[in-house]
Write an enzyme that holds these catalytic residues in place. Structure first.
Site, mmCIF file in Angstrom:
data_model
loop_
_atom_site.group_PDB
_atom_site.id
_atom_site.type_symbol
_atom_site.label_atom_id
_atom_site.label_comp_id
_atom_site.label_asym_id
_atom_site.label_seq_id
_atom_site.Cartn_x
_atom_site.Cartn_y
_atom_site.Cartn_z
ATOM 1 C CE LYS A 204 -2.322 -1.292 3.762
ATOM 2 N NZ LYS A 204 -3.306 -1.246 4.865
ATOM 3 C CE LYS B 189 -1.165 3.187 6.105
ATOM 4 N NZ LYS B 189 -2.452 2.820 6.743
#
Length: 137
Positions: free
Chosen positions: A44, A46
């Site tokens: 993602k 992240k």
């Protein structure tokens, strides 16, 4: 017994997380939390300051949480809902509409975020303090 499920990264655990978990648990008798793994977060884009095992230990110690499971992909939510007999799927309202397709399996609820607190804000504040520290060194 009514089972509720929610998902998240829960990095830098804060009062907003506590309130989300408390409100989610209020929809039922049992709360399952899908915790994003470090590998899933990477997909993602992240990064977390705390590794999965630490985040899981914090969630497991929370009185509102009955079970923590690893979230390893976007598409596992349908399987989890069926596997755990979920009645209510809960997410923060910043995800509004994103999971409406799960409504054929269970009730979908979006809860308001706690104002003025987020992991992103905390991370930004940490970066500012780190920069000040470097500048003063």
């Amino acid at each position: 017994m009514t089972t509720v499920i929610t998902y998240g990264t829960f990095d830098l655990f804060h009062v907003g997380h506590v309130r989300l978990l408390e409100r989610a648990r209020g929809f039922g008798d049992r709360l399952v939390v899908g915790l994003s793994t470090d590998a899933f977060n990477e997909t993602k884009g992240k990064t977390t300051l705390m590794p999965y095992a630490h985040r899981a230990a914090i969630l497991e110690s929370c009185r509102h949480v009955d079970r923590v499971i690893p979230e390893e992909s976007w598409d596992q939510k349908r399987r989890d809902i069926q596997a755990f007999g979920v009645d209510v799927f809960v997410m923060g309202d910043d995800w509004r509409g994103r999971f409406d397709d799960l409504g054929d399996l269970c009730r979908v609820e979006y809860l308001p975020r706690t104002r003025d607190v987020s992991s992103s804000q905390l991370k930004q504040a940490i970066r500012v303090f780190q920069q000040l520290d470097q500048d003063l060194s």
